[in-house]
Design a protein around this motif. Sequence first.
Motif, PDB file in Angstrom:
ATOM      1  N   PRO A 167       0.803  -1.101   0.191  1.00 50.65           N
ATOM      2  CA  PRO A 167       0.008  -0.116   0.117  1.00 50.65           C
ATOM      3  C   PRO A 167       0.923   1.229   0.001  1.00 50.65           C
ATOM      4  N   GLY A 199      -6.650  -6.821   1.676  1.00 47.85           N
ATOM      5  CA  GLY A 199      -6.772  -5.384   1.657  1.00 47.85           C
ATOM      6  C   GLY A 199      -6.562  -5.081   3.240  1.00 47.85           C
ATOM      7  N   PRO A 203      -7.032   1.165   7.262  1.00 44.07           N
ATOM      8  CA  PRO A 203      -5.938   1.782   6.374  1.00 44.07           C
ATOM      9  C   PRO A 203      -5.372   2.892   7.141  1.00 44.07           C
ATOM     10  N   ARG A 215      -3.258   3.597   0.430  1.00 38.16           N
ATOM     11  CA  ARG A 215      -4.326   2.612  -0.359  1.00 38.16           C
ATOM     12  C   ARG A 215      -3.587   1.312  -0.790  1.00 38.16           C
ATOM     13  N   ASP A 216      -4.349   0.075  -0.920  1.00 40.46           N
ATOM     14  CA  ASP A 216      -3.554  -0.960  -1.409  1.00 40.46           C
ATOM     15  C   ASP A 216      -3.919  -1.133  -2.882  1.00 40.46           C
ATOM     16  N   HIS A 253     -14.358   3.920  -2.463  1.00 34.95           N
ATOM     17  CA  HIS A 253     -14.983   3.249  -1.270  1.00 34.95           C
ATOM     18  C   HIS A 253     -16.232   3.563  -0.862  1.00 34.95           C
ATOM     19  N   LEU A 257     -13.335   5.990   3.327  1.00 31.30           N
ATOM     20  CA  LEU A 257     -12.035   5.614   4.530  1.00 31.30           C
ATOM     21  C   LEU A 257     -12.349   6.461   5.585  1.00 31.30           C
ATOM     22  N   ASP A 263     -10.207  -0.539   3.516  1.00 34.03           N
ATOM     23  CA  ASP A 263      -9.741  -0.523   1.760  1.00 34.03           C
ATOM     24  C   ASP A 263      -9.599  -1.990   1.554  1.00 34.03           C
ATOM     25  N   ALA A 268     -15.320  -1.641  -2.193  1.00 31.23           N
ATOM     26  CA  ALA A 268     -14.818  -0.603  -3.198  1.00 31.23           C
ATOM     27  C   ALA A 268     -15.190  -1.252  -4.650  1.00 31.23           C
ATOM     28  N   GLU A 317     -10.411  11.120  -1.006  1.00 28.17           N
ATOM     29  CA  GLU A 317     -10.297   9.829  -1.423  1.00 28.17           C
ATOM     30  C   GLU A 317     -10.774   9.519  -2.629  1.00 28.17           C
TER      31      GLU A 317
END
Length: 318
Positions: A167, A199, A203, A215-216, A253, A257, A263, A268, A317
């Motif tokens: 991430p 994930g 986060p 973020r992943d 998302h 978040l 995440d 998502a 985000e």
Amino acid sequence: MLKPFDDSGRELDALYSVEPRPDGFDLILESRGGSDHGPNAARNSAYIPAMELHLSRMGALGMVLQELHVASRVAMKLAEDDRRVSLDRFPLPLPLRTISDVQELRHSIGRASAAFNRTDGSDRGNRTKRMRLRMEWSEAPGMTADAIERILARPIRPVVRTPNEAPTGDPDELQKRVEKATALIRAAGKHGDVPPPAGQTVPQRASGTSSRFVRDPNVIAWVLNEAAGHCEVCGDAAPFLRASGEPYLEVHHVRPLGEGGPDTTDNAAACCPNCHRQLHLDPIRDAIRETLIASVGRLKDFPIVVVQGTALLIGHEE
């Protein structure tokens, strides 16, 4: 019950079934009998090659043969301990991955089957009885019988490395890692379904002049691959292609978040830019969000996480 397919795609006449257990499963191979030229029609005529096929595939998957039981009609009248047999040349439990001569193992199982319940000590009986192989497999817990049966029905595909990009909170670096993860997911997808990445349930935040969430890239890549170039909100194709040739969609998302959403792939969705802005700014965005969750099976309705009475609203985000 299913019949397996050999490595050339030919279906073998050899019925089998699976019964899950806490640490693995039981593989039940139906007996061979009858004749193409006799009064009784042949059944499970490919018993022997199917037995070797199963042993080979289970070895490739790292399974361990714990016990071997005869499961014929006569044997099933006995207590379970009395149905258990041992092998003359192979000690149990037996990690099948260590077996280089699967044919010899199958011969040993055949001798055990033939000798079962004979009083003269010989092994001249039926070598193709209904057999129950008790298997230990670390991947089995939680899997259904149908899922295990399907795995054993087809050739074992080569192992393909799954994405493992770290991430990041840097938007440019995130895009680079998404592209790498996408390539790996596409390669793995040629050999079957790619499981969603774990994930991040919580986060982390990246520090700097402005606050943004780390973020992943694996989550983004997997969701974009699932969307296959179409917005998961309106269903339209992506409005244009990136320089890399990938359809341009943004991953949103569903529970932001900043409101405590994870995440992860179940929070998502891939959106076109218009739908993405709607999900953030439209007065009816809550209704759009509810419709999205209802229409995309993997999505969950995560609750808002509140700290000291205030939702965590930090930074922008996607």
